[in-house]
Design a protein around this motif. Structure first.
Motif, mmCIF file in Angstrom:
data_model
loop_
_atom_site.group_PDB
_atom_site.id
_atom_site.type_symbol
_atom_site.label_atom_id
_atom_site.label_comp_id
_atom_site.label_asym_id
_atom_site.label_seq_id
_atom_site.Cartn_x
_atom_site.Cartn_y
_atom_site.Cartn_z
ATOM 1 N N ASN A 186 0.813 -1.212 0.000
ATOM 2 C CA ASN A 186 0.000 0.000 0.000
ATOM 3 C C ASN A 186 0.849 1.265 0.000
ATOM 4 O OD1 ASN A 186 0.969 -0.634 2.567
ATOM 5 N ND2 ASN A 186 -0.685 0.461 3.611
ATOM 6 N N VAL A 187 2.141 1.115 -0.316
ATOM 7 C CA VAL A 187 3.071 2.232 -0.238
ATOM 8 C C VAL A 187 3.537 2.632 -1.639
ATOM 9 C CG1 VAL A 187 5.356 2.942 0.574
ATOM 10 C CG2 VAL A 187 3.865 1.596 2.060
ATOM 11 N N GLY A 188 3.614 3.923 -1.902
ATOM 12 C CA GLY A 188 4.177 4.425 -3.152
ATOM 13 C C GLY A 188 3.540 3.795 -4.378
ATOM 14 N N LYS A 189 4.383 3.373 -5.312
ATOM 15 C CA LYS A 189 3.917 2.771 -6.559
ATOM 16 C C LYS A 189 4.109 1.253 -6.546
ATOM 17 C CE LYS A 189 4.715 6.910 -9.346
ATOM 18 N NZ LYS A 189 3.270 7.149 -9.609
ATOM 19 N N ALA A 190 3.860 0.657 -5.382
ATOM 20 C CA ALA A 190 4.111 -0.771 -5.198
ATOM 21 C C ALA A 190 3.432 -1.629 -6.251
ATOM 22 C CB ALA A 190 3.669 -1.204 -3.799
ATOM 23 N N PHE A 191 2.225 -1.245 -6.662
ATOM 24 C CA PHE A 191 1.453 -2.103 -7.553
ATOM 25 C C PHE A 191 1.903 -2.012 -9.009
ATOM 26 C CE2 PHE A 191 -0.522 1.983 -7.859
ATOM 27 C CZ PHE A 191 -1.078 2.075 -9.120
ATOM 28 N N GLU A 192 2.819 -1.084 -9.327
ATOM 29 C CA GLU A 192 3.229 -0.940 -10.721
ATOM 30 C C GLU A 192 4.718 -0.661 -10.915
ATOM 31 O OE1 GLU A 192 1.320 2.454 -12.493
ATOM 32 O OE2 GLU A 192 1.579 3.701 -10.690
ATOM 33 N N SER A 193 5.461 -0.576 -9.829
ATOM 34 C CA SER A 193 6.878 -0.197 -9.950
ATOM 35 C C SER A 193 7.724 -1.274 -10.606
ATOM 36 C CB SER A 193 7.456 0.143 -8.574
ATOM 37 O OG SER A 193 7.395 -0.985 -7.733
ATOM 38 N N VAL A 194 7.452 -2.541 -10.268
ATOM 39 C CA VAL A 194 8.098 -3.680 -10.919
ATOM 40 C C VAL A 194 7.007 -4.696 -11.221
ATOM 41 C CG1 VAL A 194 9.920 -5.411 -10.808
ATOM 42 C CG2 VAL A 194 10.111 -3.332 -9.431
ATOM 43 N N THR A 195 6.934 -5.139 -12.450
ATOM 44 C CA THR A 195 5.907 -6.121 -12.783
ATOM 45 C C THR A 195 6.502 -7.239 -13.634
ATOM 46 O OG1 THR A 195 5.192 -4.977 -14.801
ATOM 47 C CG2 THR A 195 4.097 -4.354 -12.751
ATOM 48 N N LEU A 196 5.907 -8.414 -13.499
ATOM 49 C CA LEU A 196 6.259 -9.547 -14.343
ATOM 50 C C LEU A 196 4.952 -10.189 -14.777
ATOM 51 C CD1 LEU A 196 8.848 -12.394 -13.554
ATOM 52 C CD2 LEU A 196 6.907 -12.595 -15.090
ATOM 53 N N LYS A 197 4.524 -9.840 -15.972
ATOM 54 C CA LYS A 197 3.289 -10.385 -16.525
ATOM 55 C C LYS A 197 3.674 -11.247 -17.731
ATOM 56 C CE LYS A 197 0.718 -6.346 -14.952
ATOM 57 N NZ LYS A 197 -0.113 -5.169 -15.315
ATOM 58 N N LYS A 209 12.973 4.552 -9.487
ATOM 59 C CA LYS A 209 13.283 5.490 -8.409
ATOM 60 C C LYS A 209 12.454 5.183 -7.170
ATOM 61 C CE LYS A 209 13.636 10.413 -7.276
ATOM 62 N NZ LYS A 209 13.468 11.812 -7.768
ATOM 63 N N ASP A 210 11.182 4.832 -7.370
ATOM 64 C CA ASP A 210 10.318 4.508 -6.237
ATOM 65 C C ASP A 210 10.796 3.228 -5.550
ATOM 66 O OD1 ASP A 210 7.736 5.520 -4.983
ATOM 67 O OD2 ASP A 210 7.252 3.391 -5.246
ATOM 68 N N VAL A 211 11.240 2.258 -6.341
ATOM 69 C CA VAL A 211 11.804 1.036 -5.770
ATOM 70 C C VAL A 211 13.035 1.373 -4.934
ATOM 71 C CG1 VAL A 211 12.845 -1.212 -6.266
ATOM 72 C CG2 VAL A 211 10.973 -0.378 -7.688
ATOM 73 N N ILE A 213 13.937 4.206 -3.486
ATOM 74 C CA ILE A 213 13.619 4.956 -2.268
ATOM 75 C C ILE A 213 13.080 4.030 -1.183
ATOM 76 C CG2 ILE A 213 12.041 6.667 -1.281
ATOM 77 C CD1 ILE A 213 12.300 8.210 -3.946
ATOM 78 N N ASN A 214 12.160 3.164 -1.559
ATOM 79 C CA ASN A 214 11.547 2.293 -0.547
ATOM 80 C C ASN A 214 12.483 1.180 -0.094
ATOM 81 O OD1 ASN A 214 8.594 3.061 0.027
ATOM 82 N ND2 ASN A 214 8.764 3.296 -2.195
ATOM 83 N N ALA A 215 13.319 0.667 -0.984
ATOM 84 C CA ALA A 215 14.311 -0.324 -0.566
ATOM 85 C C ALA A 215 15.273 0.289 0.450
ATOM 86 C CB ALA A 215 15.082 -0.847 -1.774
ATOM 87 N N CYS A 216 15.690 1.518 0.180
ATOM 88 C CA CYS A 216 16.627 2.200 1.077
ATOM 89 C C CYS A 216 15.974 2.586 2.399
ATOM 90 C CB CYS A 216 17.191 3.450 0.399
ATOM 91 S SG CYS A 216 18.288 3.091 -0.991
ATOM 92 N N THR A 217 14.654 2.580 2.430
ATOM 93 C CA THR A 217 13.921 2.869 3.670
ATOM 94 C C THR A 217 13.679 1.601 4.481
ATOM 95 O OG1 THR A 217 12.794 4.775 2.683
ATOM 96 C CG2 THR A 217 11.756 3.776 4.626
ATOM 97 N N TYR A 218 13.138 0.571 3.819
ATOM 98 C CA TYR A 218 12.688 -0.611 4.550
ATOM 99 C C TYR A 218 13.815 -1.568 4.943
ATOM 100 C CZ TYR A 218 7.751 0.465 4.021
ATOM 101 O OH TYR A 218 6.521 1.055 4.120
ATOM 102 N N MET A 219 14.868 -1.668 4.150
ATOM 103 C CA MET A 219 15.940 -2.604 4.501
ATOM 104 C C MET A 219 16.652 -2.211 5.788
ATOM 105 S SD MET A 219 17.215 -3.461 0.623
ATOM 106 C CE MET A 219 18.717 -4.324 1.060
ATOM 107 N N PRO A 220 17.080 -0.958 5.958
ATOM 108 C CA PRO A 220 17.685 -0.591 7.250
ATOM 109 C C PRO A 220 16.674 -0.589 8.396
ATOM 110 C CG PRO A 220 17.581 1.318 5.792
ATOM 111 C CD PRO A 220 17.222 0.124 4.963
ATOM 112 N N LYS A 221 15.443 -0.202 8.103
ATOM 113 C CA LYS A 221 14.403 -0.186 9.140
ATOM 114 C C LYS A 221 14.163 -1.589 9.692
ATOM 115 C CE LYS A 221 9.563 1.216 9.846
ATOM 116 N NZ LYS A 221 8.363 1.814 9.174
ATOM 117 N N ALA A 222 14.039 -2.567 8.807
ATOM 118 C CA ALA A 222 13.824 -3.951 9.244
ATOM 119 C C ALA A 222 15.046 -4.486 9.982
ATOM 120 C CB ALA A 222 13.506 -4.834 8.039
ATOM 121 N N SER A 223 16.233 -4.114 9.514
ATOM 122 C CA SER A 223 17.470 -4.579 10.154
ATOM 123 C C SER A 223 17.561 -4.079 11.590
ATOM 124 C CB SER A 223 18.691 -4.104 9.355
ATOM 125 O OG SER A 223 18.662 -4.598 8.037
#
Length: 314
Positions: A186-197, A209-211, A213-223
């Protein structure tokens, strides 16, 4: 939970950046500056998600502290399946010929490895299994659109298998101290930023860019969260195995956590983005330099979005 053994498999074929310069004009300098990638592995025409995983299983058998017939749970992890019916995990069951055990395959993009290990944790907690194989395998080049100048040069193929037991089997086992996963669909452009159809253009990444930003946010946060839950700080960590998506992401995560880039295990430079297998392949590649008592963080982020972190003590 304890990691008893780990092994990986990589296809022989190497695709350098020169291939993409000839294909669509993307130079080595351009690709390297933006991603850190200089080359990647590509499965041959006779290889696929299943065959690569089987090769990794064959390698891990050599270091298993028990007979593989004792495996009572198999969990596969992939978003690039060879077959959506006879799944990755079932292919491994067929290969090792162990009957009437739980077998399941999970897909949650590039965080699938940690989601698979969390599934193992659940089976162990319920008393339904004691020795598991987690198998992550990605055949990205089967789905990749090489003409896509935004993401077509990112992807590589490979597989890894991790043997996990509920109880410690030997003094050489690594302990999985803690594990967390989460979704951020439910964050940013999650539903369309990377797709494999599969019926469309393969893997595409229109919003890199959205990927990032969010990778750089969630990876350290989870760690940091998994460390806090175990009364540890980042200074207690010897190595970090981040998802191998982009070298700039790894460097950004290191900066956010306030650690040296030297402790970031990395293989994206010569393997490309190997999806959910990448960080575990890095563990396998570097296992000889780990010392008893060291803490290692595995942290992941996947399109969609999904994330997680795992704390291992050697």
């Amino acid at each position: 939970m304890f990691i008893n053994a780990i092994a990986s498999y990589l296809p022989e074929q190497i695709i350098t950046n020169a291939y993409f310069e000839e294909l669509n004009g993307l130079t080595d300098d351009w690709i390297t500056e933006r991603t850190g990638i200089r080359q990647r592995r590509k499965a041959s025409a006779s290889e696929n998600t299943h065959t690569m995983a089987i090769e990794a299983v064959n390698k891990v058998r050599e270091s298993l502290p028990y007979d593989i017939s004792e495996v009572d749970l198999i969990v596969g992890a992939t978003y690039t399946p060879h077959d959506c019916i006879f799944t990755l995990a079932h292919a491994i069951q067929h290969h090792i010929n162990v009957s009437e055990i739980p077998v399941v395959t999970i897909s949650s993009a590039c965080s699938s490895l940690l989601n698979a290990i969390e599934i193992v944790q659940g089976y162990f907690a319920l008393g339904k299994a004691t020795k598991a194989l987690v198998v992550a395998s990605e055949h990205n080049t089967a789905y990749n659109n090489e003409d896509d100048t935004k993401a077509g040069h990112l992807w590589g193929d490979g597989a890894v298998v991790v043997s996990i037991s509920k109880e410690r089997i030997s003094d050489e086992n690594w302990e999985i101290k803690d594990l967390l996963t989460g979704g951020a669909g439910n964050v940013g452009k999650a539903f369309e930023s990377v797709t494999l159809k599969p019926l469309h253009r393969g893997i595409v990444m229109p919003y890199g860019k959205d990927v990032f930003i969010n990778a750089c946010t969630y990876m350290p946060k989870a760690s940091l969260k998994v460390l806090e839950r175990n009364n540890l700080s980042i200074s207690d960590v010897a190595y970090i195995a981040p998802h191998q998506a982009n070298l700039r992401i790894s460097k950004n995560v290191a900066n956010t956590l306030g650690v040296s880039e030297d402790i970031m295990l990395s293989n994206i430079q010569y393997l490309g983005n190997t999806g959910c297998a990448g960080c575990a392949i890095a563990l396998d590649e570097n296992k000889a330099k780990f010392n008893k008592g060291e803490n290692i963080i595995v942290t992941v982020f996947g399109g969609g979005y999904s994330y997680g972190a795992m704390l291992i003590t050697i």
